[in-house]
Structure formats: structure tokens, C-alpha cells
Enzyme design. Structure first.
Site, PDB file in Angstrom:
ATOM      1  N   GLY A   7       0.745  -1.322  -0.088  1.00  0.00           N
ATOM      2  CA  GLY A   7      -0.055   0.009  -0.025  1.00  0.00           C
ATOM      3  C   GLY A   7       0.766   1.291  -0.133  1.00  0.00           C
ATOM      4  O   GLY A   7       1.535   1.510   0.902  1.00  0.00           O
ATOM      5  N   GLY A   9      -0.044   4.400  -0.333  1.00  0.00           N
ATOM      6  CA  GLY A   9      -0.948   5.575   0.130  1.00  0.00           C
ATOM      7  C   GLY A   9       0.126   6.499   1.311  1.00  0.00           C
ATOM      8  O   GLY A   9       0.992   5.999   1.404  1.00  0.00           O
ATOM      9  N   VAL A  11      -0.030   6.407   4.716  1.00  0.00           N
ATOM     10  CA  VAL A  11       0.623   5.495   5.625  1.00  0.00           C
ATOM     11  C   VAL A  11       1.871   4.561   5.275  1.00  0.00           C
ATOM     12  O   VAL A  11       2.708   4.579   5.927  1.00  0.00           O
ATOM     13  CB  VAL A  11      -0.617   4.639   6.413  1.00  0.00           C
ATOM     14  CG1 VAL A  11       0.289   3.944   7.592  1.00  0.00           C
ATOM     15  CG2 VAL A  11      -1.669   5.566   7.004  1.00  0.00           C
ATOM     16  N   ARG A  81     -13.532   4.444   4.370  1.00  0.00           N
ATOM     17  CA  ARG A  81     -14.944   4.334   4.281  1.00  0.00           C
ATOM     18  C   ARG A  81     -15.385   5.785   3.522  1.00  0.00           C
ATOM     19  O   ARG A  81     -15.040   6.879   3.897  1.00  0.00           O
ATOM     20  CB  ARG A  81     -15.456   4.473   5.703  1.00  0.00           C
ATOM     21  CG  ARG A  81     -17.097   4.188   6.044  1.00  0.00           C
ATOM     22  CD  ARG A  81     -17.563   4.209   7.140  1.00  0.00           C
ATOM     23  NE  ARG A  81     -19.110   4.003   7.256  1.00  0.00           N
ATOM     24  CZ  ARG A  81     -19.615   4.105   8.408  1.00  0.00           C
ATOM     25  NH1 ARG A  81     -19.081   4.209   9.493  1.00  0.00           N
ATOM     26  NH2 ARG A  81     -21.067   4.270   8.540  1.00  0.00           N
ATOM     27  N   ARG A  87     -20.619   0.567   7.487  1.00  0.00           N
ATOM     28  CA  ARG A  87     -19.406  -0.352   7.892  1.00  0.00           C
ATOM     29  C   ARG A  87     -19.340  -1.869   7.402  1.00  0.00           C
ATOM     30  O   ARG A  87     -18.314  -2.523   7.260  1.00  0.00           O
ATOM     31  CB  ARG A  87     -19.487  -0.406   9.577  1.00  0.00           C
ATOM     32  CG  ARG A  87     -19.289   0.907  10.097  1.00  0.00           C
ATOM     33  CD  ARG A  87     -19.367   0.804  11.621  1.00  0.00           C
ATOM     34  NE  ARG A  87     -19.349   2.222  12.234  1.00  0.00           N
ATOM     35  CZ  ARG A  87     -18.312   2.806  12.608  1.00  0.00           C
ATOM     36  NH1 ARG A  87     -16.964   2.276  12.191  1.00  0.00           N
ATOM     37  NH2 ARG A  87     -18.000   4.142  13.125  1.00  0.00           N
ATOM     38  N   ASN A  94     -12.853  -4.573   2.339  1.00  0.00           N
ATOM     39  CA  ASN A  94     -11.410  -4.837   2.983  1.00  0.00           C
ATOM     40  C   ASN A  94     -11.219  -6.255   3.278  1.00  0.00           C
ATOM     41  O   ASN A  94     -10.002  -6.519   3.051  1.00  0.00           O
ATOM     42  CB  ASN A  94     -11.335  -3.721   4.004  1.00  0.00           C
ATOM     43  CG  ASN A  94     -10.761  -2.194   3.619  1.00  0.00           C
ATOM     44  OD1 ASN A  94     -10.748  -2.168   2.446  1.00  0.00           O
ATOM     45  ND2 ASN A  94     -10.849  -1.485   4.611  1.00  0.00           N
ATOM     46  N   ASN A 119      -7.574  -0.949   8.213  1.00  0.00           N
ATOM     47  CA  ASN A 119      -8.866  -0.964   8.921  1.00  0.00           C
ATOM     48  C   ASN A 119     -10.037  -1.993   8.513  1.00  0.00           C
ATOM     49  O   ASN A 119     -10.195  -1.954   7.005  1.00  0.00           O
ATOM     50  CB  ASN A 119      -9.636   0.307   9.299  1.00  0.00           C
ATOM     51  CG  ASN A 119      -8.855   0.908  10.234  1.00  0.00           C
ATOM     52  OD1 ASN A 119      -8.411   0.320  11.262  1.00  0.00           O
ATOM     53  ND2 ASN A 119      -8.220   2.189  10.169  1.00  0.00           N
ATOM     54  N   HIS A 174      -9.491  -1.299  18.104  1.00  0.00           N
ATOM     55  CA  HIS A 174      -9.277  -0.028  17.606  1.00  0.00           C
ATOM     56  C   HIS A 174     -10.513   0.682  17.177  1.00  0.00           C
ATOM     57  O   HIS A 174     -10.825   0.503  15.893  1.00  0.00           O
ATOM     58  CB  HIS A 174      -8.245  -0.142  16.316  1.00  0.00           C
ATOM     59  CG  HIS A 174      -7.796   1.181  15.682  1.00  0.00           C
ATOM     60  ND1 HIS A 174      -7.287   2.109  16.704  1.00  0.00           N
ATOM     61  CD2 HIS A 174      -7.624   1.494  14.476  1.00  0.00           C
ATOM     62  CE1 HIS A 174      -6.761   3.023  15.701  1.00  0.00           C
ATOM     63  NE2 HIS A 174      -6.979   2.743  14.538  1.00  0.00           N
TER      64      HIS A 174
END
Length: 310
Positions: A7, A9, A11, A81, A87, A94, A119, A174
């Protein structure tokens, strides 16, 4: 040492750079499905080496084969999201992504340590563990380190003291169900209850629970990435350097705290083999009940995925 980050992105890219700057690996591979993004970001990072004084080789790829023989894999891939998305929708989408990512990771690396950032964190850690077949000690979720960092920073801000003098734990899931443990929170060894009234502590606890949302509300588009990346790299450093750090991480519990077969954030010892020990600390009746409720929510979500993962 070879570390792969899945990933590219905010992060993933930020974590890759921190890994390089700390020289935690000889080789860092940044993988993403979008052509050009991991290659461009990795090249930009690599070119900062002479100035930032690191010799780590960083490169980007769209091919999981380049992750071959990774010692540690940091997974940050996944969707955020979006408006109108439930959710449950996010959970299913995911789950499919993390299932595919984990299958690809295990295709090329036999026994890596996987650190999950995607997440919903606790459930995605469960997905990675289920699909990978790795020992539970080698599939770890990054949640408590980040939540604890936020808790510590808010306490330091309130008291106008160094963040380094704040010791604390945030356990559980979390999200809204996280459990900041006030009992073990201290400032240079002084219990927080001696320095702040209950209403101030309660306000800090509530702000910690909403820490991610607070940042999202400021940014309008996007979410936190500096603190999540720093938290993930703190875990990686503990593993690479075999530091035996005591950190709150998401792991599968087998009876500890009255929780069985569920991934939940608890204090662990992190070393070269991943999670080397779970510390079953004494909790108040309220804290234990809150932790068990948090785990029950995770278990409920995991159970809803059985058909997808079978």
C-alpha cells in the site's frame, strides 16, 4: 533484513521512509496496484538518502514477486469508508482486499512477520492470520500503539510536560470500544489521578477514543498517517532490534483476560520472533468488562466473514 510495505498511500509511504531513515532494513519494497505510484514515491525517497544519511535500498513495484523472502510485511492496503458506505460494506470490501494481499505475500515469503494497519484493524488481523496460516505470534495488529500515543500526547498537552514522561496503555479494539487503562497511567512514575481530576481524565479518554475522527474532521478529505506510520515503525524497530519492548498490540488471545480465540489489543513483549509474551495485567472489574465487550464486537464481525474466508 528485507521489509515489504503493501500500500503506497500516505501511511505506507510515510512508514517506508521512516524505516529507511532509521536504517531498519537493507531493502524496503513498496508495493501497490496502481502503476507508477510506488515506483515514483520509492525513487523520491531513495534520492533523499544522501541528505537524510541512509543507505537503505528502496524501490517500488506492482508485482508481489518483488516481496520475495521478506522478513517483515507491513500491510496498509485497503479502502477508506466513503459517504453512503455502511461499516458492513467496508468490512466486506477490505476483507476481500486483505485476503488477496495475504495470499500473495505468502506465495513469495515462507515465514514473515505480518504487521496489520488496515481497517477495521482487529478484524483484518484475524483475516491475515486465517489466510496466512502463520503462527499467531507472527501476525500482529497495530492499534494500541497508535491509540496510546494519542492518549499520551493529550495528557502531556494538558499537563504541559514532556511526552516522554507519560506511561500509559490503551487496550481493546481500535475504535469506539478501545479501553484506555487509567490505573496504569503515570507521569514520571506519578499516578495521573494525583495530577488531574476525574473529569479531566474522562475528557482525555473520550478525546482519545475520537482521535482519528478529530483528524478526519480537520482534513475534510483523508485521515491520519504520520502517527499511524510512526506507530507501525516503532513495532518494526522492536522486532528488528529484538528490543523486547512492552507495547499494546493486537494479537489472538487464548484465555487471557477471559477472552478466547479473538484478536484484541493487549500488552505484549515484542522481539525478533514477533509476540514473545502476552502480559495478563490486573484490570479493574470495569476495565475487564470493557475489554471483553470490545473483544465480543470483534468476534461478531469475524464470525460474519466465515463464508468469505472458507
Amino acid at each position: 533484513m528485507k521489509i515489504t510495505v503493501i500500500g503506497a498511500g500516505n501511511v505506507g509511504a510515510t512508514a517506508s521512509l521512516r524505516i529507511a531513515e532509521k536504517q531498519l532494513a537493507k531493502e524496503v519494497v513498496l508495493i501497490d496496484i496502481v502503476e507508477g505510484i510506488p515506483q515514483g514515491k520509492a525513487l523520491d525517497m531513495y534520492e533523499s538518502g544522501p541528505v537524510a544519511l541512509f543507505d537503505t535500498c528502496i524501490y517500488g513495484s506492482n508485482d508481489y514477486k518483488d516481496s520475495e523472502n521478506s522478513d517483515i510485511v507491513l500491510i496498509t492496503a485497503g479502502l477508506a469508508r466513503k459517504p453512503g458506505m455502511t461499516r458492513e460494506d467496508l468490512l466486506m470490501k477490505n476483507t476481500a482486499i486483505i485476503k488477496e494481499v495475504t495470499e500473495q505475500v505468502m506465495r513469495y515469503s515462507k515465514n514473515p512477520i505480518i504487521i496489520m494497519v488496515s481497517n477495521p484493524l482487529d478484524v483484518m488481523t484475524y483475516v491475515a492470520h486465517t489466510i496466512s496460516g502463520l503462527a499467531k505470534e507472527r501476525v500482529i495488529g497495530m492499534a494500541g500503539v497508535l491509540d496510546t500515543a494519542r492518549f499520551r500526547s493529550f495528557i502531556a498537552e494538558e499537563l504541559n510536560v514532556s511526552m516522554q514522561d507519560i506511561n500509559a496503555f490503551v487496550l481493546g479494539g481500535h475504535g469506539d470500544s478501545m479501553v484506555p487503562i487509567v490505573k496504569y497511567t503515570s507521569i514520571a512514575g506519578i499516578p495521573i489521578t494525583e495530577l488531574l481530576p476525574k473529569e479531566k481524565i474522562d475528557a482525555i479518554v473520550e478525546r482519545t477514543r475520537n482521535g482519528g475522527i478529530e483528524i478526519v474532521n480537520h482534513l475534510k478529505t483523508g485521515s491520519a498517517y504520520y502517527a499511524p506510520a510512526a506507530s507501525a515503525v516503532e513495532m518494526i524497530e522492536a522486532i528488528v532490534k529484538d528490543r523486547k519492548r512492552i507495547l499494546p498490540c493486537t494479537t489472538m488471545l487464548n484465555g487471557q483476560f477471559g477472552i478466547d480465540g479473538v484478536f484484541c489489543g493487549v500488552p505484549v513483549k515484542l522481539g525478533k520472533n514477533g509476540i514473545e509474551q502476552i502480559l495478563e495485567i490486573n484490570l479493574s472489574e470495569y476495565e475487564l468488562e470493557a475489554l471483553q465487550k470490545s473483544a465480543a464486537l470483534v468476534e461478531e464481525n469475524c464470525n460474519s466473514l466465515q463464508a468469505v474466508l472458507s
